[in-house]
Design an enzyme around this catalytic site. Structure first.
Site, PDB file in Angstrom:
ATOM      1  N   CYS A  55       0.861  -1.178   0.000  1.00 19.21           N
ATOM      2  CA  CYS A  55       0.000   0.000   0.000  1.00 19.21           C
ATOM      3  C   CYS A  55       0.898   1.229   0.000  1.00 19.21           C
ATOM      4  O   CYS A  55       2.120   1.127   0.118  1.00 19.21           O
ATOM      5  CB  CYS A  55      -0.955  -0.005   1.194  1.00 19.21           C
ATOM      6  SG  CYS A  55      -0.148  -0.227   2.794  1.00 19.21           S
ATOM      7  N   THR A  71       6.084   6.682  -6.329  1.00 24.76           N
ATOM      8  CA  THR A  71       6.955   7.424  -7.235  1.00 24.76           C
ATOM      9  C   THR A  71       6.646   8.919  -7.237  1.00 24.76           C
ATOM     10  O   THR A  71       7.520   9.723  -7.558  1.00 24.76           O
ATOM     11  CB  THR A  71       6.850   6.883  -8.667  1.00 24.76           C
ATOM     12  OG1 THR A  71       5.500   6.974  -9.119  1.00 24.76           O
ATOM     13  CG2 THR A  71       7.302   5.429  -8.733  1.00 24.76           C
ATOM     14  N   ARG A 106       7.069   4.288 -18.076  1.00 26.99           N
ATOM     15  CA  ARG A 106       6.097   5.385 -18.085  1.00 26.99           C
ATOM     16  C   ARG A 106       5.987   6.072 -16.729  1.00 26.99           C
ATOM     17  O   ARG A 106       5.350   7.118 -16.609  1.00 26.99           O
ATOM     18  CB  ARG A 106       4.734   4.861 -18.534  1.00 26.99           C
ATOM     19  CG  ARG A 106       4.184   3.779 -17.667  1.00 26.99           C
ATOM     20  CD  ARG A 106       2.954   3.100 -18.253  1.00 26.99           C
ATOM     21  NE  ARG A 106       2.701   1.833 -17.611  1.00 26.99           N
ATOM     22  CZ  ARG A 106       2.186   1.690 -16.413  1.00 26.99           C
ATOM     23  NH1 ARG A 106       1.865   2.768 -15.715  1.00 26.99           N
ATOM     24  NH2 ARG A 106       1.986   0.507 -15.903  1.00 26.99           N
ATOM     25  N   HIS A 166       3.286  -7.265  -8.311  1.00 25.95           N
ATOM     26  CA  HIS A 166       2.145  -7.553  -9.192  1.00 25.95           C
ATOM     27  C   HIS A 166       2.472  -8.617 -10.246  1.00 25.95           C
ATOM     28  O   HIS A 166       2.030  -8.524 -11.392  1.00 25.95           O
ATOM     29  CB  HIS A 166       1.657  -6.272  -9.863  1.00 25.95           C
ATOM     30  CG  HIS A 166       1.607  -5.073  -8.955  1.00 25.95           C
ATOM     31  ND1 HIS A 166       1.261  -5.159  -7.616  1.00 25.95           N
ATOM     32  CD2 HIS A 166       1.895  -3.756  -9.182  1.00 25.95           C
ATOM     33  CE1 HIS A 166       1.324  -3.945  -7.071  1.00 25.95           C
ATOM     34  NE2 HIS A 166       1.711  -3.093  -7.982  1.00 25.95           N
ATOM     35  N   ASP A 225      -2.825  -2.322  -2.571  1.00 30.09           N
ATOM     36  CA  ASP A 225      -2.315  -1.276  -3.473  1.00 30.09           C
ATOM     37  C   ASP A 225      -3.032   0.057  -3.241  1.00 30.09           C
ATOM     38  O   ASP A 225      -2.939   0.971  -4.058  1.00 30.09           O
ATOM     39  CB  ASP A 225      -2.414  -1.679  -4.947  1.00 30.09           C
ATOM     40  CG  ASP A 225      -1.571  -0.778  -5.855  1.00 30.09           C
ATOM     41  OD1 ASP A 225      -0.473  -0.363  -5.436  1.00 30.09           O
ATOM     42  OD2 ASP A 225      -2.017  -0.472  -6.974  1.00 30.09           O
ATOM     43  N   ASN A 279      -2.749   5.819 -10.440  1.00 33.09           N
ATOM     44  CA  ASN A 279      -2.833   5.754 -11.900  1.00 33.09           C
ATOM     45  C   ASN A 279      -3.892   4.800 -12.437  1.00 33.09           C
ATOM     46  O   ASN A 279      -3.754   4.258 -13.534  1.00 33.09           O
ATOM     47  CB  ASN A 279      -1.463   5.381 -12.501  1.00 33.09           C
ATOM     48  CG  ASN A 279      -0.471   6.521 -12.409  1.00 33.09           C
ATOM     49  OD1 ASN A 279      -0.710   7.606 -12.905  1.00 33.09           O
ATOM     50  ND2 ASN A 279       0.638   6.273 -11.741  1.00 33.09           N
TER      51      ASN A 279
END
Length: 295
Positions: free
Chosen positions: A34, A79, A132, A183, A251, A256
């Site tokens: 998380c 990030t 990305r 993931h 998560d 995003n």
């Protein structure tokens, strides 16, 4: 004081009212993936970020923990905060022994700085290879960081996408610590579990006993949408083959996400679909994360 940073116009905020899960988590269950975002301006987002999220701080995270029935959290540096780990470290300190952290650091990190984060509950670093989301980093930088953290018993979390594994595999095998893959390496679920891309990941885990996997994010991998039937075979295969090297997490707050925002209670109800046996659930949610983060 820093100015308030306005989230991206297309950003989806986390679910405001998640259901109480039907699945009863085993006692001591850990949400092992998380994040916290800000809140800004107390914890500003990094200038070099690729996105500006909603505010989603520690108080909201721990309220969700209690609502869903988890006992502990592992907070992974987002990030959007770059290498400023302040929000994550503050969340770990606030929770005491109920949280651990994964940091993002540069090659310039010092032993004293690692020791300070270690005292706050940080137990690893994250290397992000998703183009990305982050700019490319030379492999030598990652190897320097790995050498610095291994003395503290930390591990490395790696985030990549399935199409990049073939190129990355030789480098991953050079890393001197336990690796935890985010993931499942983001498989393309339209290709099937027998596709060479996913079988390459299975083979990587078979050949390297220091590699673990998070069987997380059906909402991120799905093409069909809830209830994520198209994703089930992938984490189920990994849990079945590697029951002692798997982790699960929400998560939250789901960075995003563009198509839909998942209900975190419904995500918890996904767990018995990928780990149907009680002994699998105990390892996935309690024994494995406790051994990796709290031992």
């Amino acid at each position: 004081m820093s100015e308030i940073q306005t989230m991206d116009a297309d950003w989806l905020e986390f679910h405001p009212d998640p259901k109480v899960p039907d699945f009863k988590l085993p006692e001591g269950a850990v949400d092992a993936h998380c994040h916290v975002f800000g809140p800004s301006p107390e914890f500003p987002f990094a200038p070099e970020r690729k996105y500006t999220p909603c505010n989603a701080g520690k108080d909201q995270l721990y309220a969700l923990r209690d609502h869903l029935g988890f006992a502990r959290n592992v907070i992974v540096q987002a990030t959007c905060h770059g290498k400023d780990n302040s929000a994550m470290v503050d969340a770990c300190r606030t929770a005491g022994d109920l949280a651990r952290g994964i940091a993002s650091v540069g090659a310039e990190i010092t032993e004293a700085e690692i020791a300070e984060m270690d005292a706050a509950g940080v137990r690893g670093v994250r290397f992000n290879f998703v183009k990305r989301l982050v700019d490319s980093t030379p492999q030598e930088v990652f190897l320097t960081i790995a050498d610095k953290i291994k003395a503290f018993g930390w591990h490395i979390v790696v985030y990549f996408e399935a199409q990049d594994l073939e190129e990355l595999e030789p480098f991953l095998k050079k890393l001197p610590t336990t690796l935890v893959v985010d993931h499942m390496g983001r498989p393309d679920v339209t290709k099937g579990v027998d596709h060479p891309d996913f079988q390459r990941f299975i083979r990587l885990m078979e050949e390297n006993e220091t590699i673990w996997s998070k069987v997380t994010c059906p909402e991120r991998l799905t093409k069909a949408g809830p209830p994520y039937d198209d994703v089930v075979p992938y984490p189920a295969a990994i849990v079945d083959r590697f029951p002692d090297r798997v982790l699960w997490g929400t998560d939250w707050p789901h960075p995003n996400m563009k198509s839909h925002m998942p209900d975190d209670g419904a995500l918890v109800d996904f767990i018995p679909r990928i780990a149907p046996a009680p002994e699998q659930q105990q390892k996935l949610l309690v024994d494995n994360p406790m051994r990796l983060y709290w031992a």
